[in-house]
Design a protein around this motif. Structure first.
Motif, PDB file in Angstrom:
ATOM      1  N   ARG A 194      -8.004  20.148  -4.813  1.00  0.00           N
ATOM      2  CA  ARG A 194      -9.058  19.142  -4.995  1.00  0.00           C
ATOM      3  C   ARG A 194      -8.700  17.801  -4.363  1.00  0.00           C
ATOM      4  NH1 ARG A 194      -8.362  15.880 -10.132  1.00  0.00           N
ATOM      5  NH2 ARG A 194     -10.605  15.522 -10.048  1.00  0.00           N
ATOM      6  N   GLY A 195      -7.459  17.624  -3.987  1.00  0.00           N
ATOM      7  CA  GLY A 195      -7.066  16.383  -3.325  1.00  0.00           C
ATOM      8  C   GLY A 195      -6.130  15.549  -4.172  1.00  0.00           C
ATOM      9  N   SER A 196      -5.343  14.732  -3.520  1.00  0.00           N
ATOM     10  CA  SER A 196      -4.385  13.871  -4.218  1.00  0.00           C
ATOM     11  C   SER A 196      -4.834  12.421  -4.135  1.00  0.00           C
ATOM     12  CB  SER A 196      -2.990  14.015  -3.614  1.00  0.00           C
ATOM     13  OG  SER A 196      -3.000  13.682  -2.238  1.00  0.00           O
ATOM     14  N   LEU A 197      -4.535  11.679  -5.181  1.00  0.00           N
ATOM     15  CA  LEU A 197      -4.831  10.256  -5.201  1.00  0.00           C
ATOM     16  C   LEU A 197      -3.679   9.511  -4.549  1.00  0.00           C
ATOM     17  CD1 LEU A 197      -6.535   7.831  -6.211  1.00  0.00           C
ATOM     18  CD2 LEU A 197      -5.160   7.886  -8.300  1.00  0.00           C
ATOM     19  N   SER A 198      -3.993   8.733  -3.535  1.00  0.00           N
ATOM     20  CA  SER A 198      -2.962   7.907  -2.909  1.00  0.00           C
ATOM     21  C   SER A 198      -2.444   6.905  -3.939  1.00  0.00           C
ATOM     22  CB  SER A 198      -3.553   7.165  -1.700  1.00  0.00           C
ATOM     23  OG  SER A 198      -2.609   6.263  -1.171  1.00  0.00           O
ATOM     24  N   MET A 199      -1.157   6.968  -4.209  1.00  0.00           N
ATOM     25  CA  MET A 199      -0.573   6.092  -5.224  1.00  0.00           C
ATOM     26  C   MET A 199       0.883   5.829  -4.889  1.00  0.00           C
ATOM     27  SD  MET A 199      -0.265   6.722  -9.348  1.00  0.00           S
ATOM     28  CE  MET A 199       0.806   5.678 -10.365  1.00  0.00           C
ATOM     29  N   ASN A 200       1.256   4.582  -4.873  1.00  0.00           N
ATOM     30  CA  ASN A 200       2.650   4.204  -4.653  1.00  0.00           C
ATOM     31  C   ASN A 200       3.144   3.367  -5.815  1.00  0.00           C
ATOM     32  OD1 ASN A 200       3.413   5.260  -2.012  1.00  0.00           O
ATOM     33  ND2 ASN A 200       1.842   3.912  -1.195  1.00  0.00           N
ATOM     34  N   VAL A 201       4.356   3.650  -6.244  1.00  0.00           N
ATOM     35  CA  VAL A 201       5.021   2.861  -7.283  1.00  0.00           C
ATOM     36  C   VAL A 201       6.327   2.351  -6.697  1.00  0.00           C
ATOM     37  CG1 VAL A 201       5.939   2.848  -9.619  1.00  0.00           C
ATOM     38  CG2 VAL A 201       4.051   4.389  -9.042  1.00  0.00           C
ATOM     39  N   LEU A 202       6.552   1.060  -6.794  1.00  0.00           N
ATOM     40  CA  LEU A 202       7.730   0.476  -6.167  1.00  0.00           C
ATOM     41  C   LEU A 202       8.391  -0.530  -7.105  1.00  0.00           C
ATOM     42  CD1 LEU A 202       9.393   0.379  -3.557  1.00  0.00           C
ATOM     43  CD2 LEU A 202       7.910  -1.456  -2.764  1.00  0.00           C
ATOM     44  N   ASP A 203       9.695  -0.378  -7.245  1.00  0.00           N
ATOM     45  CA  ASP A 203      10.499  -1.333  -8.008  1.00  0.00           C
ATOM     46  C   ASP A 203      11.231  -2.205  -6.997  1.00  0.00           C
ATOM     47  OD1 ASP A 203      12.356  -2.738  -9.480  1.00  0.00           O
ATOM     48  OD2 ASP A 203      13.024  -1.028 -10.659  1.00  0.00           O
ATOM     49  N   THR A 204      10.688  -3.396  -6.747  1.00  0.00           N
ATOM     50  CA  THR A 204      11.274  -4.310  -5.769  1.00  0.00           C
ATOM     51  C   THR A 204      12.257  -5.235  -6.487  1.00  0.00           C
ATOM     52  OG1 THR A 204       9.189  -4.255  -4.541  1.00  0.00           O
ATOM     53  CG2 THR A 204      10.782  -5.939  -3.895  1.00  0.00           C
ATOM     54  N   VAL A 205      13.477  -4.745  -6.660  1.00  0.00           N
ATOM     55  CA  VAL A 205      14.541  -5.513  -7.323  1.00  0.00           C
ATOM     56  C   VAL A 205      14.053  -6.040  -8.672  1.00  0.00           C
ATOM     57  CG1 VAL A 205      16.400  -7.184  -6.967  1.00  0.00           C
ATOM     58  CG2 VAL A 205      15.241  -6.203  -4.990  1.00  0.00           C
ATOM     59  N   GLY A 206      13.374  -5.164  -9.428  1.00  0.00           N
ATOM     60  CA  GLY A 206      12.957  -5.524 -10.775  1.00  0.00           C
ATOM     61  C   GLY A 206      11.499  -5.895 -10.930  1.00  0.00           C
ATOM     62  N   LEU A 207      10.797  -6.148  -9.836  1.00  0.00           N
ATOM     63  CA  LEU A 207       9.371  -6.458  -9.903  1.00  0.00           C
ATOM     64  C   LEU A 207       8.593  -5.191  -9.548  1.00  0.00           C
ATOM     65  CD1 LEU A 207       7.214  -8.609 -10.380  1.00  0.00           C
ATOM     66  CD2 LEU A 207       7.343  -9.180  -7.935  1.00  0.00           C
ATOM     67  N   ILE A 208       7.828  -4.665 -10.507  1.00  0.00           N
ATOM     68  CA  ILE A 208       7.156  -3.382 -10.339  1.00  0.00           C
ATOM     69  C   ILE A 208       5.764  -3.602  -9.750  1.00  0.00           C
ATOM     70  CG2 ILE A 208       6.431  -1.251 -11.459  1.00  0.00           C
ATOM     71  CD1 ILE A 208       9.422  -1.804 -11.648  1.00  0.00           C
ATOM     72  N   SER A 209       5.442  -2.831  -8.721  1.00  0.00           N
ATOM     73  CA  SER A 209       4.104  -2.888  -8.130  1.00  0.00           C
ATOM     74  C   SER A 209       3.543  -1.477  -7.999  1.00  0.00           C
ATOM     75  CB  SER A 209       4.133  -3.583  -6.762  1.00  0.00           C
ATOM     76  OG  SER A 209       5.012  -2.919  -5.876  1.00  0.00           O
ATOM     77  N   HIS A 210       2.212  -1.390  -8.054  1.00  0.00           N
ATOM     78  CA  HIS A 210       1.507  -0.117  -7.909  1.00  0.00           C
ATOM     79  C   HIS A 210       0.338  -0.313  -6.949  1.00  0.00           C
ATOM     80  CE1 HIS A 210       3.399   0.272 -11.901  1.00  0.00           C
ATOM     81  NE2 HIS A 210       3.361   1.575 -11.724  1.00  0.00           N
ATOM     82  N   THR A 211       0.058   0.699  -6.143  1.00  0.00           N
ATOM     83  CA  THR A 211      -1.181   0.732  -5.373  1.00  0.00           C
ATOM     84  C   THR A 211      -1.864   2.065  -5.641  1.00  0.00           C
ATOM     85  OG1 THR A 211      -0.113   1.669  -3.394  1.00  0.00           O
ATOM     86  CG2 THR A 211      -0.232  -0.734  -3.554  1.00  0.00           C
ATOM     87  N   PHE A 212      -3.174   2.022  -5.734  1.00  0.00           N
ATOM     88  CA  PHE A 212      -3.959   3.212  -6.042  1.00  0.00           C
ATOM     89  C   PHE A 212      -5.141   3.312  -5.082  1.00  0.00           C
ATOM     90  CE2 PHE A 212      -2.336   1.313  -9.907  1.00  0.00           C
ATOM     91  CZ  PHE A 212      -1.831   2.350 -10.657  1.00  0.00           C
ATOM     92  N   GLY A 213      -5.414   4.538  -4.636  1.00  0.00           N
ATOM     93  CA  GLY A 213      -6.650   4.814  -3.933  1.00  0.00           C
ATOM     94  C   GLY A 213      -6.935   3.890  -2.773  1.00  0.00           C
ATOM     95  N   LEU A 214      -8.175   3.461  -2.680  1.00  0.00           N
ATOM     96  CA  LEU A 214      -8.622   2.605  -1.569  1.00  0.00           C
ATOM     97  C   LEU A 214      -8.372   1.135  -1.917  1.00  0.00           C
ATOM     98  CD1 LEU A 214     -11.965   4.442  -0.714  1.00  0.00           C
ATOM     99  CD2 LEU A 214      -9.741   4.693   0.393  1.00  0.00           C
ATOM    100  N   TRP A 215      -7.091   0.761  -1.963  1.00  0.00           N
ATOM    101  CA  TRP A 215      -6.734  -0.596  -2.371  1.00  0.00           C
ATOM    102  C   TRP A 215      -7.171  -1.655  -1.359  1.00  0.00           C
ATOM    103  CZ3 TRP A 215      -3.661  -3.039   1.130  1.00  0.00           C
ATOM    104  CH2 TRP A 215      -2.874  -2.237   1.977  1.00  0.00           C
ATOM    105  N   GLN A 216      -7.479  -1.232  -0.127  1.00  0.00           N
ATOM    106  CA  GLN A 216      -7.994  -2.182   0.860  1.00  0.00           C
ATOM    107  C   GLN A 216      -9.461  -2.526   0.585  1.00  0.00           C
ATOM    108  OE1 GLN A 216      -6.822   0.907   1.520  1.00  0.00           O
ATOM    109  NE2 GLN A 216      -5.508   0.948   3.336  1.00  0.00           N
ATOM    110  N   GLY A 217     -10.133  -1.702  -0.242  1.00  0.00           N
ATOM    111  CA  GLY A 217     -11.561  -1.871  -0.478  1.00  0.00           C
ATOM    112  C   GLY A 217     -12.371  -1.090   0.531  1.00  0.00           C
ATOM    113  N   SER A 218     -13.680  -1.177   0.430  1.00  0.00           N
ATOM    114  CA  SER A 218     -14.571  -0.504   1.369  1.00  0.00           C
ATOM    115  C   SER A 218     -15.528  -1.518   1.974  1.00  0.00           C
ATOM    116  CB  SER A 218     -15.371   0.600   0.667  1.00  0.00           C
ATOM    117  OG  SER A 218     -16.328   0.037  -0.209  1.00  0.00           O
ATOM    118  N   ALA A 219     -16.151  -1.142   3.075  1.00  0.00           N
ATOM    119  CA  ALA A 219     -17.029  -2.063   3.794  1.00  0.00           C
ATOM    120  C   ALA A 219     -18.240  -2.454   2.962  1.00  0.00           C
ATOM    121  CB  ALA A 219     -17.477  -1.430   5.114  1.00  0.00           C
ATOM    122  N   THR A 220     -18.672  -1.578   2.084  1.00  0.00           N
ATOM    123  CA  THR A 220     -19.885  -1.845   1.307  1.00  0.00           C
ATOM    124  C   THR A 220     -19.593  -2.175  -0.152  1.00  0.00           C
ATOM    125  OG1 THR A 220     -20.113   0.534   0.866  1.00  0.00           O
ATOM    126  CG2 THR A 220     -21.272  -0.346   2.777  1.00  0.00           C
TER     127      THR A 220
END
Length: 411
Positions: free
Chosen positions: A312-338
């Motif tokens: 069915r497809g995978s959700l684009s998702m990144n988890v990153l621990d940047t020296v203790g600062l946690i960040s996540h990105t999900f799906g279309l984090w850039q947004g869409s044109a509309t």
């Protein structure tokens, strides 16, 4: 039936196990391009910071796991694949030839080297394999001068171990002028850069790298930096050279359909090497995520056995621990044109939330320093939940995303 799997990462191992579960009498050969037992690449940072030893990086606890499943485990590199109407052969670099009825390509990717002289010098390494981890660990000590050439996801994964070792770290972002550009907006990147600099990391976002000289020494058009170790983290590319001549369609990875089949009969692909379906868009992309690779392997194996299971497809998702600062990105984090985007940033406390909408659905997000939002955001995106009146409330205050998730699910 004879099954051959090239690649012993998460996708390959899961595929082998699934095949054995459903076909106890079939022949299964698993080919690893690295020595030793199958291990998880995501464990390498934990080896570097001493949280685990190499034994802890193994994918399965039992040293006899593959033997117990009667899976032939080979250490070799695939040189060439030959395909025919009923199967084919895989030629390995140790002279072995494996016949197959069904073939799974799960070879993942390899680091790309920057197009500069000196990448083959001593004390210049990538951060990708257990052998790389050993070479890096041998140099890590308080005061060691380490240069990270590249500032993408691979670099971000390794930074924490390097900083925590007491090394003096310099990160060269390149001409983009932005760290973590592939997974972060300029606002988020700036926040993470300030966080790194506050922890003693020299983040270099200007200048062009010319070469690496013995020492090693990194030479740029604006400065030169001496080091004890230079780590190349400038990107990766899929391992597909052995498929030349098969007719397999290859773009950013090996193109597969919803059943993980390539364009060549009886050849399947899974994991980081496969260009599979994106849950958010329906498009075909490479998602270099361990959970995605594992599910790819399971679905591919079932289809290799003639069970028509669609992915069915995978959700684009990144988890990153940047020296203790946690960040996540999900799906279309850039947004869409509309669509519509809302974001809020707290510079002083290193907090950032960005939500992206299409009509009244959440389609993508970024969070920095807000781990409690993660489950709610992922749930709303994956369920394709219509937010109704909650959409406007979230545009006004993205921090209400947990409240929205709870109320909508209760309703």
């Amino acid at each position: 039936m004879k099954h051959v799997i090239i690649g012993a990462g998460s996708a390959g191992v899961r595929a082998a196990e699934t095949l054995r579960d459903h076909a106890p009498g079939d022949s299964i050969s698993l080919v690893s391009g690295e020595p030793g037992e199958p291990y998880s690449r995501m464990a390498i940072p934990y080896i570097l910071n001493g949280a685990i030893d190499e034994d802890g990086a193994r994918q399965r606890r039992s040293h006899q796991h593959l033997d117990s499943l009667n899976i032939q485990y080979l250490h070799a590199q695939a040189l060439q694949v030959r395909s025919g109407p009923n199967g084919g052969q895989v030629e390995l670099n140790n002279g072995t030839q494996l016949d197959y009825d069904r073939l799974l390509v799960a070879t993942g990717s390899s680091p790309t080297l920057p197009p500069i002289p000196g990448t083959d010098l001593p004390d210049v390494v990538t951060c990708w394999t257990l052998d790389d981890a050993r070479r890096i660990a041998a140099k890590l000590k308080p005061g060691a001068r380490v240069i990270m050439l590249g500032a993408g996801f691979v670099a971000g994964v390794c930074m924490k171990s390097l900083v925590n070792s007491g090394a003096k770290l310099s990160v060269v972002a390149g001409r983009s002028g932005q760290i973590l550009r592939s997974m972060m907006t300029p606002v988020g990147s700036s926040l993470l850069q300030r966080w790194l600099e506050a922890r003693g990391v020299d983040v270099i976002t200007t200048g062009r790298t010319l070469r690496i000289e013995p020492g090693p020494r990194l030479v740029m058009d604006t400065r030169s930096i001496d080091a004890d170790l230079i780590i190349l983290a400038t990107g990766v590319e899929p391992n597909v050279a052995f498929l030349k001549g098969t007719g397999a369609e290859i773009r950013s990875g090996v193109v597969v359909d919803e059943h993980m089949r390539t364009s060549v009969p009886h050849i399947y692909a899974a994991g980081d090497v496969a260009q599979g379906r994106d849950f958010s868009t329906g498009e075909w992309v490479v998602h270099a995520l361990q959970p995605t690779a594992t599910e790819h392997g399971r679905v591919a194996a079932l289809n290799m056995l003639g069970q028509p299971v669609a992915y069915r497809g995978s959700l684009s998702m990144n988890v990153l621990d940047t020296v203790g600062l946690i960040s996540h990105t999900f799906g279309l984090w850039q947004g869409s044109a509309t669509g519509e985007v809302t974001e809020v940033v707290d510079e002083a406390n290193y907090l950032y939330t960005r939500l992206c909408f299409e009509a009244d659905q959440l389609i993508g997000a970024i969070t920095v320093g807000h781990p409690h939002h993660v489950g709610a955001i992922r749930g709303l995106i994956q369920s394709r939940r219509h937010l109704g009146p909650w959409k406007d409330r979230l545009v006004q205050n993205p921090h209400l995303v947990m409240d929205a998730f709870v109320e909508l699910n209760q309703g």
